[in-house]
Design an enzyme around this catalytic site. Structure first.
Site, PDB file in Angstrom:
ATOM      1  N   GLY A  49      27.512  45.673 -44.377  1.00 51.52           N
ATOM      2  CA  GLY A  49      27.284  45.195 -45.740  1.00 51.52           C
ATOM      3  C   GLY A  49      25.631  44.683 -45.726  1.00 51.52           C
TER       4      GLY A  49
ATOM      5  N   LYS B 175      16.400  41.108 -58.743  1.00 49.73           N
ATOM      6  CA  LYS B 175      16.646  39.629 -58.171  1.00 49.73           C
ATOM      7  C   LYS B 175      15.547  39.301 -57.530  1.00 49.73           C
ATOM      8  CE  LYS B 175      19.494  38.288 -54.788  1.00 49.73           C
ATOM      9  NZ  LYS B 175      20.943  38.137 -54.069  1.00 49.73           N
TER      10      LYS B 175
ATOM     11  N   ASN C  70      33.830  30.497 -34.671  1.00 50.81           N
ATOM     12  CA  ASN C  70      32.405  30.164 -34.992  1.00 50.81           C
ATOM     13  C   ASN C  70      31.538  29.726 -34.059  1.00 50.81           C
ATOM     14  OD1 ASN C  70      30.385  30.137 -37.322  1.00 50.81           O
ATOM     15  ND2 ASN C  70      30.329  27.877 -36.950  1.00 50.81           N
TER      16      ASN C  70
HETATM   17  P1  NAD Z   1      25.037  29.130 -43.279  1.00 55.44           P
HETATM   18  O1  NAD Z   1      23.790  28.794 -42.928  1.00 55.44           O
HETATM   19  O2  NAD Z   1      25.643  28.445 -44.324  1.00 55.44           O
HETATM   20  O3  NAD Z   1      25.835  29.671 -42.190  1.00 55.44           O
HETATM   21  C1  NAD Z   1      25.333  30.098 -41.091  1.00 55.44           C
HETATM   22  C2  NAD Z   1      26.497  30.692 -40.002  1.00 55.44           C
HETATM   23  O4  NAD Z   1      25.741  31.373 -38.935  1.00 55.44           O
HETATM   24  C3  NAD Z   1      27.343  29.659 -39.448  1.00 55.44           C
HETATM   25  O5  NAD Z   1      28.649  30.220 -39.273  1.00 55.44           O
HETATM   26  C4  NAD Z   1      26.479  29.311 -38.133  1.00 55.44           C
HETATM   27  O6  NAD Z   1      27.521  28.843 -37.438  1.00 55.44           O
HETATM   28  C5  NAD Z   1      26.028  30.608 -37.592  1.00 55.44           C
HETATM   29  N1  NAD Z   1      24.709  30.537 -37.069  1.00 55.44           N
HETATM   30  C6  NAD Z   1      23.816  29.885 -37.199  1.00 55.44           C
HETATM   31  N2  NAD Z   1      22.571  30.069 -36.431  1.00 55.44           N
HETATM   32  C7  NAD Z   1      23.209  30.913 -35.539  1.00 55.44           C
HETATM   33  C8  NAD Z   1      22.696  31.588 -34.458  1.00 55.44           C
HETATM   34  N3  NAD Z   1      21.415  31.417 -33.832  1.00 55.44           N
HETATM   35  N4  NAD Z   1      23.294  32.567 -33.751  1.00 55.44           N
HETATM   36  C9  NAD Z   1      24.775  32.632 -33.995  1.00 55.44           C
HETATM   37  N5  NAD Z   1      25.246  32.144 -35.115  1.00 55.44           N
HETATM   38  C10 NAD Z   1      24.659  31.268 -35.978  1.00 55.44           C
HETATM   39  O7  NAD Z   1      24.655  30.781 -43.937  1.00 55.44           O
HETATM   40  P2  NAD Z   1      25.710  31.689 -45.009  1.00 55.44           P
HETATM   41  O8  NAD Z   1      25.193  31.303 -46.240  1.00 55.44           O
HETATM   42  O9  NAD Z   1      27.237  31.425 -44.595  1.00 55.44           O
HETATM   43  O10 NAD Z   1      25.138  33.142 -44.602  1.00 55.44           O
HETATM   44  C11 NAD Z   1      25.402  33.681 -43.216  1.00 55.44           C
HETATM   45  C12 NAD Z   1      24.662  34.981 -42.993  1.00 55.44           C
HETATM   46  O11 NAD Z   1      25.112  35.859 -44.110  1.00 55.44           O
HETATM   47  C13 NAD Z   1      23.144  34.709 -43.078  1.00 55.44           C
HETATM   48  O12 NAD Z   1      22.743  35.336 -42.349  1.00 55.44           O
HETATM   49  C14 NAD Z   1      22.785  35.292 -44.395  1.00 55.44           C
HETATM   50  O13 NAD Z   1      21.509  35.635 -44.569  1.00 55.44           O
HETATM   51  C15 NAD Z   1      23.762  36.305 -44.541  1.00 55.44           C
HETATM   52  N6  NAD Z   1      24.008  36.811 -45.938  1.00 55.44           N
HETATM   53  C16 NAD Z   1      24.269  38.090 -45.920  1.00 55.44           C
HETATM   54  C17 NAD Z   1      24.231  38.799 -47.207  1.00 55.44           C
HETATM   55  C18 NAD Z   1      24.439  40.262 -47.474  1.00 55.44           C
HETATM   56  O14 NAD Z   1      24.505  40.700 -48.452  1.00 55.44           O
HETATM   57  N7  NAD Z   1      24.655  41.155 -46.309  1.00 55.44           N
HETATM   58  C19 NAD Z   1      24.435  37.863 -48.426  1.00 55.44           C
HETATM   59  C20 NAD Z   1      24.503  36.432 -48.288  1.00 55.44           C
HETATM   60  C21 NAD Z   1      24.182  36.106 -46.953  1.00 55.44           C
END
Ligand code: NAD
Length: 320
Positions: A291, A67, A159
């Site tokens: 995860g 990817k 949140n």
């Molecule tokens: P998003 O930007 O739509 O939402 C961000 C979320 O994090 C919201 O709940 C927001 O309130 C919170 N947030 C933002 N800044 C913050 C901070 N400084 N401190 C605490 N909370 C904070 O993002 P998303 O697409 O919902 O993704 C959320 C997270 O999941 C991201 O960090 C992303 O990288 C991660 N992610 C992980 C995987 C995986 O496979 N593990 C896959 C996709 C996304």
């Protein structure tokens, strides 16, 4: 090669197909039949973008590929979402490229599938209350998959930005479940399964918050420095992940590992539970699945969607 555009994915990929593909590839990893290649992730010095590749080979499913993509924070001006990715599959017999598949929705679905797979194997018996920490784009996918593959009767959520909580309320309503916004102590006390999916760089869920038999799917931490859980909570829980090395370097367990309260021996790949080599929850009060998101998950769901697209006449064949 087959081309499956992003616009076709929603009509093709089902949560069931994503769940089955992710469960199967975690099992293949545990059997030593599938491996992820080292991740490349670079700030390219243009548009503040982070660009990289996650690749691997699953010899049991004969899935080879990568990817490619990343995070472009200024994409709004182009009318695009900030996360952009494409999956490329290759014929493992010849090395010829076999498919290019839009990777944006697939990433959301495979991440949701991973936490749902962890709940299937690790949730306490009779889990009824789902606790959500995070209300961003990904949170709705996580909730949908958890509810579809569990038997939850209620969703509670918190949140850091309360104005975003309507996404959780709306998603729960679509799933026909009651939703209540709560504080973290209440969430930790009442939820049987907790999914954290934020971009936090400081612990949110503290050891003292979590009471009683609980499974936590920590899904937000996928980069060095990010953190959602109190390392003391990690230190007292039974620990699982998608890939141990990635968990300790860029996943949630990086912090407890750096504090030396846990080591690689304390973390079990979820695939070992799936193939019956590890009992899973056992007598543990708290289990945590870290995860981190591995390339093989992306390849597994992309391969599944190419098959569905071919069956339904939605894939375009091009010569390259
Ligand atoms: P998003 O930007 O739509 O939402 C961000 C979320 O994090 C919201 O709940 C927001 O309130 C919170 N947030 C933002 N800044 C913050 C901070 N400084 N401190 C605490 N909370 C904070 O993002 P998303 O697409 O919902 O993704 C959320 C997270 O999941 C991201 O960090 C992303 O990288 C991660 N992610 C992980 C995987 C995986 O496979 N593990 C896959 C996709 C996304």
């Amino acid at each position: 090669m087959w081309v499956v555009p992003e616009s076709e994915i929603a009509g093709l990929m089902t949560p069931e197909a994503a769940f089955d593909a992710v469960e199967a590839v975690f099992a293949a990893m545990a059997r030593g039949e599938a491996r992820n290649f080292p991740v490349v992730r670079e700030a390219i010095g243009h548009e503040d973008a982070l660009y990289g590749f996650k690749g691997g080979f699953d010899a049991s499913g004969l899935t080879l590929g990568l990817k490619a993509g990343g995070y472009w924070p200024n994409n709004q001006k182009h009318g695009l979402i900030n996360h952009q990715s494409t999956v490329f599959l290759f014929d493992p017999d010849t090395g010829r490229v076999s498919a290019a598949v839009g990777g944006n929705l697939l990433t959301a679905l495979r991440t949701a599938a991973a936490s749902a797979v962890s709940s299937k194997y690790l949730a306490p018996k009779g889990a009824k209350v789902l606790g959500m920490i995070g209300a961003g784009h990904q949170s709705a996918f996580q909730m949908c998959a958890a509810v579809r593959f569990g038997s939850f009767e209620k969703v509670i959520g918190w949140n850091p930005h309360p104005e975003m909580l309507s996404r959780l309320a709306d998603t729960a309503a679509e799933l026909g479940l009651p939703f209540e916004a709560v504080d973290l102590p209440q969430l930790g006390a009442e939820a049987d399964v907790i999914i954290s999916i934020t971009s936090a760089f400081e612990p949110l869920l503290m050891d003292g918050h979590v009471q009683g038999p609980t499974h936590i799917a920590a899904m937000g931490t996928d980069t060095k420095g990010k953190q959602e859980l109190d390392p003391a909570l990690v230190a007292r829980a039974r620990l699982f992940t998608d890939e141990v090395a990635q968990s300790l370097s860029i996943g949630e367990f990086q912090h407890a590992a750096a504090q030396k309260t846990i080591s690689a021996q304390d973390v079990t790949a979820i695939g070992q539970v799936i193939i019956g080599n590890h009992a899973g929850r056992g007598d543990a009060e708290v289990t945590i699945f870290d995860g981190t998101g591995v390339g093989l998950q992306d390849l597994a769901v992309a391969s599944a969607v190419v098959e569905l697209a071919k069956q339904q006449g939605k894939a375009t064949r091009v010569e390259i």
